[in-house]
Design a protein around this motif. Structure first.
Motif, PDB file in Angstrom:
ATOM      1  N   MET A   1      58.219  29.282  21.706  1.00 15.00           N
ATOM      2  CA  MET A   1      57.670  30.378  20.912  1.00 15.00           C
ATOM      3  C   MET A   1      57.627  31.669  21.716  1.00 15.00           C
ATOM      4  N   PHE A   2      57.273  31.560  22.987  1.00 16.75           N
ATOM      5  CA  PHE A   2      57.224  32.739  23.856  1.00 16.75           C
ATOM      6  C   PHE A   2      58.593  33.396  23.940  1.00 16.75           C
ATOM      7  N   LEU A   3      59.649  32.594  24.126  1.00 16.18           N
ATOM      8  CA  LEU A   3      60.997  33.143  24.260  1.00 16.18           C
ATOM      9  C   LEU A   3      61.502  33.725  22.948  1.00 16.18           C
ATOM     10  N   ILE A   4      61.195  33.062  21.841  1.00 14.40           N
ATOM     11  CA  ILE A   4      61.576  33.585  20.522  1.00 14.40           C
ATOM     12  C   ILE A   4      60.929  34.944  20.299  1.00 14.40           C
ATOM     13  N   ASP A   5      59.636  35.006  20.556  1.00 19.10           N
ATOM     14  CA  ASP A   5      58.877  36.240  20.352  1.00 19.10           C
ATOM     15  C   ASP A   5      59.402  37.357  21.253  1.00 19.10           C
ATOM     16  N   TRP A   6      59.689  37.012  22.490  1.00 15.69           N
ATOM     17  CA  TRP A   6      60.191  38.005  23.438  1.00 15.69           C
ATOM     18  C   TRP A   6      61.539  38.558  22.987  1.00 15.69           C
ATOM     19  N   LEU A   7      62.444  37.676  22.563  1.00 14.05           N
ATOM     20  CA  LEU A   7      63.787  38.123  22.183  1.00 14.05           C
ATOM     21  C   LEU A   7      63.765  39.068  20.987  1.00 14.05           C
ATOM     22  N   ILE A   8      63.035  38.704  19.947  1.00 11.87           N
ATOM     23  CA  ILE A   8      63.090  39.527  18.730  1.00 11.87           C
ATOM     24  C   ILE A   8      62.345  40.850  18.883  1.00 11.87           C
ATOM     25  N   HIS A   9      61.610  41.011  19.982  1.00 13.00           N
ATOM     26  CA  HIS A   9      60.938  42.287  20.236  1.00 13.00           C
ATOM     27  C   HIS A   9      61.665  43.149  21.259  1.00 13.00           C
ATOM     28  N   THR A  10      62.867  42.712  21.694  1.00 13.51           N
ATOM     29  CA  THR A  10      63.639  43.529  22.626  1.00 13.51           C
ATOM     30  C   THR A  10      64.515  44.517  21.858  1.00 13.51           C
ATOM     31  N   PHE A  11      65.043  45.475  22.601  1.00  7.90           N
ATOM     32  CA  PHE A  11      65.911  46.514  22.047  1.00  7.90           C
ATOM     33  C   PHE A  11      67.195  46.608  22.859  1.00  7.90           C
ATOM     34  N   HIS A  12      68.225  47.102  22.236  1.00  5.55           N
ATOM     35  CA  HIS A  12      69.397  47.523  22.990  1.00  5.55           C
ATOM     36  C   HIS A  12      68.954  48.758  23.793  1.00  5.55           C
ATOM     37  N   GLY A  13      69.222  48.752  25.064  1.00  2.92           N
ATOM     38  CA  GLY A  13      68.694  49.825  25.898  1.00  2.92           C
ATOM     39  C   GLY A  13      67.195  49.657  26.070  1.00  2.92           C
ATOM     40  N   ASN A  14      66.770  48.422  26.307  1.00  2.46           N
ATOM     41  CA  ASN A  14      65.348  48.066  26.326  1.00  2.46           C
ATOM     42  C   ASN A  14      64.519  48.929  27.273  1.00  2.46           C
ATOM     43  N   LEU A  15      65.100  49.313  28.409  1.00  4.23           N
ATOM     44  CA  LEU A  15      64.357  50.063  29.419  1.00  4.23           C
ATOM     45  C   LEU A  15      64.658  51.556  29.380  1.00  4.23           C
ATOM     46  N   HIS A  16      65.466  51.978  28.436  1.00 10.70           N
ATOM     47  CA  HIS A  16      65.832  53.393  28.347  1.00 10.70           C
ATOM     48  C   HIS A  16      64.729  54.206  27.656  1.00 10.70           C
ATOM     49  N   GLU A  17      64.734  55.482  27.937  1.00  7.09           N
ATOM     50  CA  GLU A  17      63.789  56.380  27.266  1.00  7.09           C
ATOM     51  C   GLU A  17      64.070  56.424  25.770  1.00  7.09           C
ATOM     52  N   ARG A  18      65.351  56.351  25.427  1.00  6.56           N
ATOM     53  CA  ARG A  18      65.762  56.345  24.022  1.00  6.56           C
ATOM     54  C   ARG A  18      66.470  55.027  23.713  1.00  6.56           C
ATOM     55  N   PRO A  19      65.724  53.975  23.387  1.00 11.25           N
ATOM     56  CA  PRO A  19      66.369  52.694  23.053  1.00 11.25           C
ATOM     57  C   PRO A  19      67.302  52.879  21.863  1.00 11.25           C
ATOM     58  N   SER A  20      68.296  52.029  21.761  1.00  6.93           N
ATOM     59  CA  SER A  20      69.258  52.138  20.677  1.00  6.93           C
ATOM     60  C   SER A  20      68.721  51.514  19.394  1.00  6.93           C
ATOM     61  N   ARG A  21      68.840  50.191  19.271  1.00  7.84           N
ATOM     62  CA  ARG A  21      68.364  49.533  18.055  1.00  7.84           C
ATOM     63  C   ARG A  21      67.711  48.204  18.414  1.00  7.84           C
TER      64      ARG A  21
END
Length: 206
Positions: free
Chosen positions: A127-147
């Motif tokens: 559950m932890f890994l599922i939750d973590w994945l679906i809350h990530t972004f493309h460009g997760n650490l960027h100031e302007r994440p993608s999608r």
């Protein structure tokens, strides 16, 4: 095995994600459902990694995962030196068009999920890994994440997926971390999807 076409993993139906979170919030830890969602996400992520590798010039044999460098020419023959599978690059490339399987912007997150999920044994770990994945972004650490990465792995329009993430249930029994939503909302507000109101799933520019 020549010309056998790859079968790419489909996106996960949103009702499964919704049910998983609703039950989790009530302290109902459904091992069968978390396995279903987790294994489906794992398969989808695996397909994304294969497609992204191909888009970066290194296709993978669909049978044994041998790396096959290519020159992006449609007539280039992808030919596995180990098992003999082959397919023209143009046909291989066409097989995943329009399936939102390109994951370059979230490559590190996809790799991390793919590496960790097979070792997750308990309901809580999955559950932890599922939750973590679906809350990530493309460009997760960027100031302007993608999608949101969720748009690659969950069925529905960008607006539908944003609204689903916003309305996921959390409660006293949740193994998932509710604060992940706050982090997701912050990144959503800075992403290219910031024009979508996740509370309603509507375009706020209309």
């Amino acid at each position: 095995m020549e010309h056998k076409k790859p079968l790419w993993a489909k996106k996960i139906p949103p009702h499964k994600i919704k049910k998983l979170y609703e039950q989790d919030a009530k302290g109902i830890y459904d091992d069968e459902l978390v396995d279903d969602v987790g294994s489906s996400l794992y398969a989808r992520v695996d397909s994304m990694l294969m497609v992204t590798s191909s888009n970066l010039g290194k296709a993978m044999c669909i049978h044994c995962r041998t790396i096959i460098p290519h020159n992006y020419q449609r007539t280039f023959l992808l030919e596995c030196s180990k098992c003999g599978w082959s397919m023209p690059f143009g046909e291989f490339n066409d097989s995943y068009k329009g399936q939102t399987l390109h994951g370059y912007g979230a490559l590190s997150e996809l790799k991390e999920f793919a590496e960790k999920y097979p070792s997750a044994k308990t309901y809580a770990d999955k559950m932890f890994l599922i939750d973590w994945l679906i809350h990530t972004f493309h460009g997760n650490l960027h100031e302007r994440p993608s999608r949101p990465t969720a748009t690659n792995v969950i069925e529905g329009s960008n607006a539908d997926v944003a609204n689903l993430i916003f309305t996921l249930a959390y409660g006293e029994g949740s193994t998932a971390a509710a604060e992940e939503l706050d982090k997701w909302l912050d990144k959503h507000s800075r992403s290219i999807h910031r024009y979508i109101d996740p509370t309603t799933g509507k375009n706020i520019c209309e």
